[in-house]
Each structure stands twice: as C-alpha cells, then as structure tokens.
Design a protein around this motif. Structure first.
Motif, PDB file in Angstrom:
ATOM      1  N   ARG A  36       0.836  -1.200   0.000  1.00 31.87           N
ATOM      2  CA  ARG A  36       0.000   0.000   0.000  1.00 31.87           C
ATOM      3  C   ARG A  36       0.875   1.256   0.000  1.00 31.87           C
ATOM      4  O   ARG A  36       1.729   1.423   0.867  1.00 31.87           O
ATOM      5  CB  ARG A  36      -0.952   0.008   1.197  1.00 31.87           C
ATOM      6  N   THR A  43      -5.242  10.051  -6.289  1.00 28.47           N
ATOM      7  CA  THR A  43      -6.554   9.931  -5.645  1.00 28.47           C
ATOM      8  C   THR A  43      -7.650  10.563  -6.505  1.00 28.47           C
ATOM      9  O   THR A  43      -8.794  10.095  -6.507  1.00 28.47           O
ATOM     10  CB  THR A  43      -6.533  10.636  -4.270  1.00 28.47           C
ATOM     11  N   LEU A 129     -14.819   1.423  -5.044  1.00 24.18           N
ATOM     12  CA  LEU A 129     -13.823   0.487  -4.518  1.00 24.18           C
ATOM     13  C   LEU A 129     -14.404  -0.913  -4.301  1.00 24.18           C
ATOM     14  O   LEU A 129     -13.810  -1.916  -4.746  1.00 24.18           O
ATOM     15  CB  LEU A 129     -13.239   1.032  -3.212  1.00 24.18           C
ATOM     16  N   MET A 134     -11.516  -3.480  -4.939  1.00 22.61           N
ATOM     17  CA  MET A 134     -10.313  -2.751  -4.508  1.00 22.61           C
ATOM     18  C   MET A 134     -10.272  -2.692  -2.983  1.00 22.61           C
ATOM     19  O   MET A 134     -10.342  -1.622  -2.370  1.00 22.61           O
ATOM     20  CB  MET A 134     -10.317  -1.358  -5.138  1.00 22.61           C
ATOM     21  N   SER A 136      -7.933  -3.116  -0.837  1.00 22.42           N
ATOM     22  CA  SER A 136      -6.760  -2.548  -0.165  1.00 22.42           C
ATOM     23  C   SER A 136      -6.656  -1.039  -0.333  1.00 22.42           C
ATOM     24  O   SER A 136      -5.645  -0.441   0.028  1.00 22.42           O
ATOM     25  CB  SER A 136      -5.487  -3.207  -0.703  1.00 22.42           C
ATOM     26  N   THR A 137      -7.706  -0.419  -0.902  1.00 18.59           N
ATOM     27  CA  THR A 137      -7.703   1.019  -1.160  1.00 18.59           C
ATOM     28  C   THR A 137      -8.589   1.733  -0.152  1.00 18.59           C
ATOM     29  O   THR A 137      -9.717   1.320   0.091  1.00 18.59           O
ATOM     30  CB  THR A 137      -8.209   1.317  -2.582  1.00 18.59           C
ATOM     31  N   SER A 149      -3.370   3.052  -1.829  1.00 17.34           N
ATOM     32  CA  SER A 149      -3.780   1.908  -2.641  1.00 17.34           C
ATOM     33  C   SER A 149      -2.584   1.046  -3.000  1.00 17.34           C
ATOM     34  O   SER A 149      -1.447   1.319  -2.599  1.00 17.34           O
ATOM     35  CB  SER A 149      -4.497   2.391  -3.915  1.00 17.34           C
ATOM     36  N   ASP A 153      -4.809  -3.137  -6.916  1.00 15.68           N
ATOM     37  CA  ASP A 153      -6.114  -2.468  -6.935  1.00 15.68           C
ATOM     38  C   ASP A 153      -6.217  -1.482  -8.096  1.00 15.68           C
ATOM     39  O   ASP A 153      -7.251  -1.416  -8.782  1.00 15.68           O
ATOM     40  CB  ASP A 153      -6.349  -1.730  -5.615  1.00 15.68           C
TER      41      ASP A 153
END
Length: 273
Positions: A36, A43, A129, A134, A136-137, A149, A153
């Motif tokens: 991450r 973003t 997400l 996604m 892990s975001t 993220s 992802d």
C-alpha cells in the motif's frame, strides 16, 4: 514485460508497477504489487469516478451549482472553478482559467456528501472500490490527495476505465474529453502549458511539453500523477494502461525516469500487438 525491469534502476526505496491491456488482462507487473502506497493526487481519478457514479445515479448533475459562486460540478472536476490550489480562495471566474485545485476536489467531495447524505470516503468505497474489488484502497481525508492503494487495486481500476462496467462508456468517454478547450494553466511540476487540457478529473496529454508521459504517448492519453511519486496513464491508441507506485516523492528523478520508461512500455506493447 522486459520494459518493467527499468524500474529496478530507479533511485527509489520501493516501486511496483503493472501494465493492463484494454481487455483488462495484465500484460505484466513488477515489484510488491500488494504493497500500500500513498497516492497523493492519483486519488483524484478515483474521486472523479465516484462523482460520475453519483451523476449516473441521479444524486447530482454535472451542471448544477457546486463550489464558489457561478461554479458547477463540471467546473470542479475540470479545474476551472476558479478556486486556488490548496485553499478555498477564488482567483478567477468559473470557466476562465485552468487553475489546478485540491480545494476544488475537496469542495466536490463535500457537495457529493451533502447530496447523498454519505461521507465522501464511504461513498467512494460503496460506489467504486467495493464493486471493483479494490479492498486494499482507502480514503482517509481529502478526496484530492489522501488515497492509499496498491498496484493490484489500481490495475483493476485501469481495467474498468478502459472497459467500463460501473459507468456508461459514454460517460467515461466524456471524462476523457477536453472540458473548456483552449485554457492555459500550470501543470504542477511541469510549468505553464498552453493549452492545459483536462477532462472530468483526468488530465489529457494532448500536445503538452514537457510532460510526465512519453514522447510516443498519443495525444489521447489521459490519467494523473501524484507528488508521492505515483502515476496512472491510459493510452487508448496503444490499448493499454500503466500504473506505477513508489515511496519517493516526485522530483527531478521522476522527470528523468518516467518518460523513457513509458516509451519503452509502449514500444513493447506495440511490438506484441
């Protein structure tokens, strides 16, 4: 992909990257793709996608008032609201100048939160997400710059943008089409650009020079880079997207390293077609 090995020579502690074909398949990856990384301004495309979901759901309209007086959701997404870079101070009338604005995306997040009665980070999770897997975001703060993220992802997101499932493809095409053509402005890190073209939350390469993509990137290339040493581009002509995340802030090293890397990726993608 052999071109991805170029990242091993970059002066960064940690780097991960992936190339995603237009059909959503992975052409190659390198590095700790489950690590991450702070995204900084990468973003913004995620936040913009959530805004477009809100538009398609009927929660907002692109041309409804949002932000400073006279500004709309469309202005905020296209960095033409007139708001300053990092504070809610009006510097120009809406639509007159391309002023890259974190404050504008924060106003956008506040507007969507009010319209949906859902805090924007939670709306992003539910709208984008979670449906894309996604997991892990996260967004813990500003919709302009506080996402975290992984390459895994963002590869899912890159696949979505190239072959949309969450949005009507016509909406995604509009997002990668220039809004308010002909406006000049500063591209952070690269100086004054004329024109400084943007779509809806996506920077459009067009003929900008210097630029963070490659000399062989098509003018239709769109995406975003972040001050945390991150980028995501999609080149519709090449039929591919590339995600790169690092843990070294953007600077001269990136200006030197990113364009030849992108050119090598595009050359390898082209030779495999």
């Amino acid at each position: 992909m052999k071109s991805l090995a170029m990242t091993e020579n970059w002066p960064v502690p940690t780097v991960a990257a992936a190339v995603v074909r237009a059909d959503g398949t992975l052409a190659g990856s390198v590095g700790p793709t489950a690590h991450r990384f702070p995204l900084a301004s990468v973003t913004k495309p995620l936040a913009a996608y959530a805004a477009l979901v809100a538009y398609e759901e009927g929660a907002i309209e692109l041309d409804e008032p949002a932000g400073p007086s006279g500004s709309t959701v469309r202005h905020l997404l296209a960095h033409t609201s007139g708001l300053a870079f990092d504070e809610p101070r009006v510097m120009a009338a809406p639509g007159e100048r391309r002023i890259y604005s974190n404050a504008g995306f924060e106003a956008l997040g506040d507007h969507i939160a009010k319209a949906t009665e859902i805090p924007f980070p939670e709306y992003l999770r539910q709208a984008v997400l979670e449906p894309l897997g996604m997991a892990s975001t996260t967004l813990d703060g500003s919709p302009a710059k506080d996402g975290v993220s992984t390459v895994n992802d963002l590869a899912r997101f890159a696949a979505e943008v190239q072959a949309p499932r969450l949005l009507d493809p016509r909406t995604v095409l509009a997002a990668q089409t220039v809004v308010h053509p002909g406006l000049k402005g500063v591209l952070p890190g690269y100086g004054q650009q004329n024109p400084n073209d943007w779509g809806l939350g996506l920077e459009i390469r067009d003929t900008k020079s210097p630029h963070w993509t490659g000399s062989s990137s098509s003018p239709a290339t769109f995406g975003h880079f972040g001050q945390s040493g991150t980028f995501l581009w999609v080149d519709p002509v090449a039929g591919a997207a590339c995600v790169v995340l690092t843990d070294r802030d953007f600077g001269p090293w990136a200006i030197d390293a990113w364009p030849p890397f992108t050119d090598a990726v595009l050359a390898e993608i082209g030779s495999a077609r």
